[in-house]
Design a protein around this motif. Structure first.
Motif, PDB file in Angstrom:
ATOM      1  N   ARG A 101       0.854  -1.182   0.000  1.00 37.07           N
ATOM      2  CA  ARG A 101       0.000   0.000   0.000  1.00 37.07           C
ATOM      3  C   ARG A 101       0.891   1.234   0.000  1.00 37.07           C
ATOM      4  N   GLY A 102       0.357   2.334  -0.493  1.00 39.76           N
ATOM      5  CA  GLY A 102       1.069   3.598  -0.471  1.00 39.76           C
ATOM      6  C   GLY A 102       0.231   4.656   0.213  1.00 39.76           C
ATOM      7  N   ASP A 103       0.883   5.596   0.884  1.00 41.24           N
ATOM      8  CA  ASP A 103       0.140   6.669   1.549  1.00 41.24           C
ATOM      9  C   ASP A 103       0.571   8.042   1.041  1.00 41.24           C
ATOM     10  N   GLY A 104       1.192   8.067  -0.136  1.00 41.64           N
ATOM     11  CA  GLY A 104       1.653   9.326  -0.704  1.00 41.64           C
ATOM     12  C   GLY A 104       3.124   9.559  -0.474  1.00 41.64           C
ATOM     13  N   GLU A 105       3.595   9.389   0.756  1.00 42.77           N
ATOM     14  CA  GLU A 105       5.011   9.579   1.081  1.00 42.77           C
ATOM     15  C   GLU A 105       5.743   8.256   1.220  1.00 42.77           C
ATOM     16  N   THR A 107       5.896   3.919   0.934  1.00 46.47           N
ATOM     17  CA  THR A 107       5.406   2.666   0.364  1.00 46.47           C
ATOM     18  C   THR A 107       5.557   1.587   1.423  1.00 46.47           C
ATOM     19  N   TRP A 108       4.469   0.832   1.650  1.00 44.84           N
ATOM     20  CA  TRP A 108       4.434  -0.172   2.714  1.00 44.84           C
ATOM     21  C   TRP A 108       4.232  -1.562   2.119  1.00 44.84           C
ATOM     22  N   GLU A 209       4.329  -4.953   9.003  1.00 44.34           N
ATOM     23  CA  GLU A 209       4.289  -3.952   7.949  1.00 44.34           C
ATOM     24  C   GLU A 209       5.595  -3.160   7.978  1.00 44.34           C
ATOM     25  N   GLY A 211       7.692   0.054   5.976  1.00 47.02           N
ATOM     26  CA  GLY A 211       7.487   1.180   5.072  1.00 47.02           C
ATOM     27  C   GLY A 211       8.694   2.078   4.946  1.00 47.02           C
TER      28      GLY A 211
END
Length: 222
Positions: A101-105, A107-108, A209, A211
């Protein structure tokens, strides 16, 4: 005579917030010139990066990971880097299916700690002790760490692969971060090497997880 060239995207994975540091990764997206283990190992040795990843299926996320001297079933920074570069929701190294998954800043990825190769996790009393360590003789894969702020989950770490393959110190090691997170059972904010940043969080059923930030540095042709 075969003169076909191979392009290699060179990334830095687990960068600091200002984009500095991070562990160098080579990504080969077109593997036609390197279809087998021997040719892939030779290219990884030539490049000399901590790891080089070969993308066998960019849609399904099938990847193959090499250090300069051996093939790995799992490694953290190649999977984070490849997932970011290819914009994937899942990557599939030999160890198993890894969700992304990505949250914008950041990558996980989600992975199981038992997929990580064995590492010796060696705790020290202070970050200064970790900073002062000399590179040990080859033989044992050592992840040296200490608390910087235990209450906040902040860790100082350095990694010494001990393989004698030219990588005397690993700048940012996702697999070791997974092992440490599983051992401590808590989320961590790890500063490793010269200043790379890795974030972790334990999940259910042994999943952790992991990131970090990724930057594209350049493209090489071999």
């Amino acid at each position: 005579m075969n003169t076909t060239a191979t392009d290699i995207d060179v990334l830095r994975v687990f960068c600091r917030g200002d984009g500095r540091h991070g562990n160098t990764l080579g990504v080969v997206r077109d593997t036609r010139e390197h279809p087998d283990e021997a040719s892939r190992q030779a290219l990884a040795k030539e490049l000399g990066f901590s790891e080089t990843v070969f993308v066998d299926d960019p849609e399904r996320g099938h990847v193959d990971i090499y250090t300069p001297g051996l093939r790995l079933p799992f490694a953290g920074h190649p999977l984070v880097g490849a997932a970011w570069l290819l914009d994937l929701e899942v990557v599939c190294p030999p160890a198993g299916e890894v969700w992304v998954r990505g949250d914008g800043e950041f990558t996980w990825i989600e992975a199981r700690a038992e997929w990580a190769p064995p590492r010796t996790l060696r705790q020290y009393g202070s970050a200064a002790e970790v900073d002062a360590l000399d590179v040990p003789e080859p033989g044992e894969w050592i992840y040296a760490w200490s608390w910087e702020d235990e209450a906040a989950g902040r860790v100082r770490a350095r990694a010494f692969p001990g393989r004698g393959d030219g990588i005397d110190e690993d700048e940012a090691t996702g697999a070791a971060a997974l092992l440490l997170t599983a051992e401590l059972g808590r989320a961590l904010n790890i500063t490793q090497g010269r200043g790379s940043q890795l974030l972790t969080a334990p999940g259910p059923d042994g999943v952790v997880e992991l990131g970090g930030r990724v930057r594209l540095e350049r493209t090489l042709t071999r």
